[in-house]
Scaffold this active site. Structure first.
Site, PDB file in Angstrom:
ATOM      1  N   CYS A  85       0.827  -1.209   0.000  1.00 20.77           N
ATOM      2  CA  CYS A  85       0.000   0.000   0.000  1.00 20.77           C
ATOM      3  C   CYS A  85       0.868   1.268   0.000  1.00 20.77           C
ATOM      4  O   CYS A  85       1.648   1.468  -0.923  1.00 20.77           O
ATOM      5  CB  CYS A  85      -1.007  -0.030   1.143  1.00 20.77           C
ATOM      6  SG  CYS A  85      -2.351   1.158   0.907  1.00 20.77           S
ATOM      7  N   HIS A 194      -3.973  -4.333  -0.131  1.00 22.32           N
ATOM      8  CA  HIS A 194      -3.570  -4.780   1.203  1.00 22.32           C
ATOM      9  C   HIS A 194      -3.468  -6.303   1.208  1.00 22.32           C
ATOM     10  O   HIS A 194      -4.474  -7.001   1.346  1.00 22.32           O
ATOM     11  CB  HIS A 194      -4.587  -4.310   2.248  1.00 22.32           C
ATOM     12  CG  HIS A 194      -4.438  -2.877   2.619  1.00 22.32           C
ATOM     13  ND1 HIS A 194      -3.543  -2.446   3.575  1.00 22.32           N
ATOM     14  CD2 HIS A 194      -5.060  -1.771   2.149  1.00 22.32           C
ATOM     15  CE1 HIS A 194      -3.629  -1.125   3.694  1.00 22.32           C
ATOM     16  NE2 HIS A 194      -4.531  -0.693   2.836  1.00 22.32           N
ATOM     17  N   GLU A 196      -2.370  -8.191   3.490  1.00 26.69           N
ATOM     18  CA  GLU A 196      -2.748  -8.751   4.791  1.00 26.69           C
ATOM     19  C   GLU A 196      -4.257  -8.810   4.995  1.00 26.69           C
ATOM     20  O   GLU A 196      -4.734  -9.497   5.905  1.00 26.69           O
ATOM     21  CB  GLU A 196      -2.094  -7.939   5.920  1.00 26.69           C
ATOM     22  CG  GLU A 196      -2.766  -6.634   6.284  1.00 26.69           C
ATOM     23  CD  GLU A 196      -2.512  -5.487   5.309  1.00 26.69           C
ATOM     24  OE1 GLU A 196      -3.033  -4.384   5.559  1.00 26.69           O
ATOM     25  OE2 GLU A 196      -1.797  -5.693   4.297  1.00 26.69           O
TER      26      GLU A 196
END
EC number: 4.3.2.10
Length: 212
Positions: A85, A194, A196
Protein backbone atom coordinates in the site's frame (compact mmCIF):
# COMPACT_ATOMS: atom_id res chain seq x y z
CA UNK A 1 16.02 -16.60 8.97
CA UNK A 2 14.66 -13.25 10.18
CA UNK A 3 11.91 -11.21 8.54
CA UNK A 4 11.50 -7.60 9.69
CA UNK A 5 8.22 -5.71 9.32
CA UNK A 6 9.20 -2.05 9.42
CA UNK A 7 7.44 -0.16 12.21
CA UNK A 8 7.52 3.59 11.64
CA UNK A 9 4.16 4.22 13.26
CA UNK A 10 2.17 4.23 10.00
CA UNK A 11 0.26 1.15 9.01
CA UNK A 12 -1.93 -1.73 10.01
CA UNK A 13 1.08 -3.28 11.70
CA UNK A 14 -0.41 -5.90 13.97
CA UNK A 15 -2.69 -7.16 11.20
CA UNK A 16 0.37 -7.43 8.94
CA UNK A 17 2.35 -9.21 11.67
CA UNK A 18 -0.46 -11.71 12.27
CA UNK A 19 -0.83 -12.44 8.54
CA UNK A 20 2.89 -12.86 7.94
CA UNK A 21 3.20 -15.21 10.91
CA UNK A 22 0.30 -17.27 9.56
CA UNK A 23 2.01 -17.31 6.15
CA UNK A 24 5.20 -18.48 7.84
CA UNK A 25 3.34 -21.45 9.31
CA UNK A 26 1.91 -22.27 5.88
CA UNK A 27 5.38 -22.05 4.37
CA UNK A 28 6.79 -24.36 7.02
CA UNK A 29 9.59 -21.88 7.54
CA UNK A 30 11.62 -21.63 10.71
CA UNK A 31 11.74 -17.86 10.53
CA UNK A 32 11.56 -15.17 13.18
CA UNK A 33 9.01 -12.55 12.13
CA UNK A 34 8.99 -9.29 14.07
CA UNK A 35 8.06 -5.59 14.05
CA UNK A 36 10.95 -3.17 14.36
CA UNK A 37 11.61 0.55 14.20
CA UNK A 38 15.32 0.03 14.86
CA UNK A 39 17.40 0.68 11.71
CA UNK A 40 20.17 -1.63 12.93
CA UNK A 41 17.78 -4.50 13.54
CA UNK A 42 16.16 -3.99 10.15
CA UNK A 43 19.60 -4.05 8.52
CA UNK A 44 20.32 -7.43 10.13
CA UNK A 45 17.11 -9.04 8.86
CA UNK A 46 17.18 -11.44 5.91
CA UNK A 47 13.89 -10.20 4.44
CA UNK A 48 11.98 -6.94 4.84
CA UNK A 49 8.27 -6.10 4.65
CA UNK A 50 7.37 -2.41 4.36
CA UNK A 51 3.69 -1.66 5.06
CA UNK A 52 2.08 1.75 5.13
CA UNK A 53 -1.28 3.38 5.73
CA UNK A 54 -2.32 7.03 5.77
CA UNK A 55 -1.12 10.10 3.89
CA UNK A 56 2.17 9.75 2.05
CA UNK A 57 3.65 13.04 3.39
CA UNK A 58 3.04 11.84 6.96
CA UNK A 59 4.49 8.41 6.19
CA UNK A 60 7.62 9.86 4.59
CA UNK A 61 8.12 12.26 7.50
CA UNK A 62 7.73 9.46 10.06
CA UNK A 63 10.14 7.23 8.15
CA UNK A 64 12.79 9.95 7.98
CA UNK A 65 12.28 11.08 11.56
CA UNK A 66 12.98 7.57 12.80
CA UNK A 67 16.13 7.23 10.70
CA UNK A 68 14.56 4.32 8.84
CA UNK A 69 14.78 5.83 5.37
CA UNK A 70 18.43 4.84 4.98
CA UNK A 71 17.73 1.34 6.34
CA UNK A 72 14.98 0.95 3.75
CA UNK A 73 17.25 2.17 0.95
CA UNK A 74 19.93 -0.33 1.99
CA UNK A 75 17.42 -3.19 2.16
CA UNK A 76 16.12 -2.33 -1.32
CA UNK A 77 19.59 -2.98 -2.73
CA UNK A 78 20.08 -6.55 -1.61
CA UNK A 79 17.26 -8.15 0.44
CA UNK A 80 13.96 -9.73 -0.59
CA UNK A 81 11.69 -6.74 -0.04
CA UNK A 82 7.87 -6.49 -0.04
CA UNK A 83 6.13 -3.08 -0.08
CA UNK A 84 2.43 -2.86 0.80
CA UNK A 85 0.00 0.00 0.00
CA UNK A 86 1.58 3.34 1.01
CA UNK A 87 4.79 1.42 1.74
CA UNK A 88 4.77 0.54 -1.96
CA UNK A 89 3.97 4.14 -3.01
CA UNK A 90 6.96 5.40 -1.02
CA UNK A 91 9.23 3.41 -3.34
CA UNK A 92 8.46 5.75 -6.27
CA UNK A 93 10.17 9.01 -7.20
CA UNK A 94 7.30 11.30 -6.33
CA UNK A 95 3.65 11.43 -5.25
CA UNK A 96 0.99 13.97 -6.11
CA UNK A 97 -0.23 13.58 -2.52
CA UNK A 98 1.26 16.59 -0.78
CA UNK A 99 3.79 16.96 -3.62
CA UNK A 100 5.98 14.45 -1.77
CA UNK A 101 9.28 12.95 -2.89
CA UNK A 102 9.66 9.21 -2.36
CA UNK A 103 12.64 6.88 -2.11
CA UNK A 104 13.14 6.58 -5.87
CA UNK A 105 13.54 2.83 -6.24
CA UNK A 106 10.93 2.79 -9.01
CA UNK A 107 11.01 5.54 -11.59
CA UNK A 108 7.68 7.28 -11.96
CA UNK A 109 4.98 8.95 -9.93
CA UNK A 110 2.05 8.15 -7.69
CA UNK A 111 -1.02 9.87 -9.14
CA UNK A 112 -4.48 10.60 -7.77
CA UNK A 113 -7.59 9.11 -9.33
CA UNK A 114 -9.65 11.78 -11.12
CA UNK A 115 -12.10 13.57 -8.84
CA UNK A 116 -14.95 13.06 -11.33
CA UNK A 117 -14.27 9.38 -12.02
CA UNK A 118 -16.99 7.56 -13.98
CA UNK A 119 -17.58 4.04 -15.23
CA UNK A 120 -18.37 3.27 -18.91
CA UNK A 121 -22.10 3.79 -18.21
CA UNK A 122 -21.42 7.29 -16.88
CA UNK A 123 -22.05 6.45 -13.23
CA UNK A 124 -19.78 8.23 -10.80
CA UNK A 125 -17.22 6.09 -8.98
CA UNK A 126 -16.19 6.77 -5.41
CA UNK A 127 -12.66 7.75 -4.49
CA UNK A 128 -11.03 6.16 -2.57
CA UNK A 129 -11.25 2.93 -4.52
CA UNK A 130 -12.31 0.61 -1.71
CA UNK A 131 -13.13 -3.09 -1.69
CA UNK A 132 -12.35 -6.25 -3.60
CA UNK A 133 -11.12 -6.10 -7.19
CA UNK A 134 -9.60 -8.57 -9.62
CA UNK A 135 -5.89 -8.45 -10.46
CA UNK A 136 -4.43 -9.46 -13.82
CA UNK A 137 -0.93 -10.87 -13.64
CA UNK A 138 0.91 -9.28 -16.57
CA UNK A 139 4.18 -11.16 -16.08
CA UNK A 140 5.25 -14.37 -14.40
CA UNK A 141 6.72 -14.01 -10.92
CA UNK A 142 7.57 -16.46 -8.11
CA UNK A 143 5.17 -14.64 -5.75
CA UNK A 144 2.24 -15.57 -8.03
CA UNK A 145 2.70 -19.31 -7.46
CA UNK A 146 -0.64 -20.90 -6.57
CA UNK A 147 -2.59 -17.68 -7.27
CA UNK A 148 -4.92 -17.94 -10.31
CA UNK A 149 -5.22 -15.20 -12.88
CA UNK A 150 -7.92 -12.61 -12.01
CA UNK A 151 -7.86 -13.38 -8.29
CA UNK A 152 -9.53 -10.72 -6.12
CA UNK A 153 -7.53 -8.64 -3.63
CA UNK A 154 -8.59 -5.93 -1.19
CA UNK A 155 -7.93 -2.26 -2.04
CA UNK A 156 -8.26 1.02 -0.14
CA UNK A 157 -6.56 3.90 -1.98
CA UNK A 158 -7.03 7.25 -3.71
CA UNK A 159 -3.61 7.22 -5.42
CA UNK A 160 -2.11 4.71 -7.84
CA UNK A 161 1.28 3.78 -9.33
CA UNK A 162 2.32 5.36 -12.63
CA UNK A 163 5.68 3.67 -13.36
CA UNK A 164 8.05 5.11 -15.96
CA UNK A 165 9.16 1.65 -17.07
CA UNK A 166 6.28 -0.64 -18.10
CA UNK A 167 8.56 -3.63 -17.60
CA UNK A 168 8.27 -3.10 -13.83
CA UNK A 169 4.49 -3.66 -13.96
CA UNK A 170 3.63 -7.17 -12.76
CA UNK A 171 -0.11 -6.77 -12.22
CA UNK A 172 -3.01 -4.51 -13.14
CA UNK A 173 -6.54 -3.84 -12.00
CA UNK A 174 -9.32 -1.62 -13.36
CA UNK A 175 -11.06 1.40 -11.80
CA UNK A 176 -12.51 1.86 -14.40
CA UNK A 177 -9.39 2.15 -16.58
CA UNK A 178 -6.40 -0.17 -16.09
CA UNK A 179 -3.85 0.88 -13.47
CA UNK A 180 -0.69 -0.79 -12.18
CA UNK A 181 -1.28 -2.45 -8.81
CA UNK A 182 1.80 -4.70 -8.57
CA UNK A 183 5.32 -3.63 -9.46
CA UNK A 184 8.63 -5.40 -9.15
CA UNK A 185 12.30 -5.04 -9.94
CA UNK A 186 15.08 -7.44 -9.00
CA UNK A 187 14.64 -8.33 -5.30
CA UNK A 188 11.73 -5.92 -4.74
CA UNK A 189 8.00 -6.69 -5.02
CA UNK A 190 5.26 -4.20 -4.12
CA UNK A 191 1.46 -4.17 -4.13
CA UNK A 192 -1.08 -1.36 -3.99
CA UNK A 193 -3.67 -3.67 -2.42
CA UNK A 194 -3.57 -4.78 1.20
CA UNK A 195 -2.06 -8.26 1.08
CA UNK A 196 -2.75 -8.75 4.79
CA UNK A 197 -6.49 -8.13 4.25
CA UNK A 198 -6.80 -10.29 1.14
CA UNK A 199 -7.64 -13.59 2.85
CA UNK A 200 -6.28 -16.79 1.27
CA UNK A 201 -4.79 -15.07 -1.79
CA UNK A 202 -2.92 -12.60 0.38
CA UNK A 203 -1.62 -15.35 2.65
CA UNK A 204 -0.43 -17.31 -0.39
CA UNK A 205 1.43 -14.27 -1.70
CA UNK A 206 3.07 -13.67 1.68
CA UNK A 207 3.96 -17.38 1.93
CA UNK A 208 5.58 -17.16 -1.50
CA UNK A 209 7.56 -14.13 -0.34
CA UNK A 210 8.90 -16.02 2.66
CA UNK A 211 9.95 -18.83 0.30
CA UNK A 212 11.47 -16.40 -2.25
Amino acid sequence: MQTAIIDYGMGNLHSVLKSVRTAGQLAGKNTKIFLSGDPDRVSRADKVIFPGQGAMPDCMAALTRGGLDEAVKDALKNKPFFGICVGAQLLFDHSEEGNTDGLGWFGGKVRRFARDLRDPQGCRLKVPHMGWNTVRQTQNHPLFQGIPQNTRFYFVHSYYFAPENPETILGESDYPSPFACIVGKDNVFATQFHTEKSHDAGLTMLKNFLNW
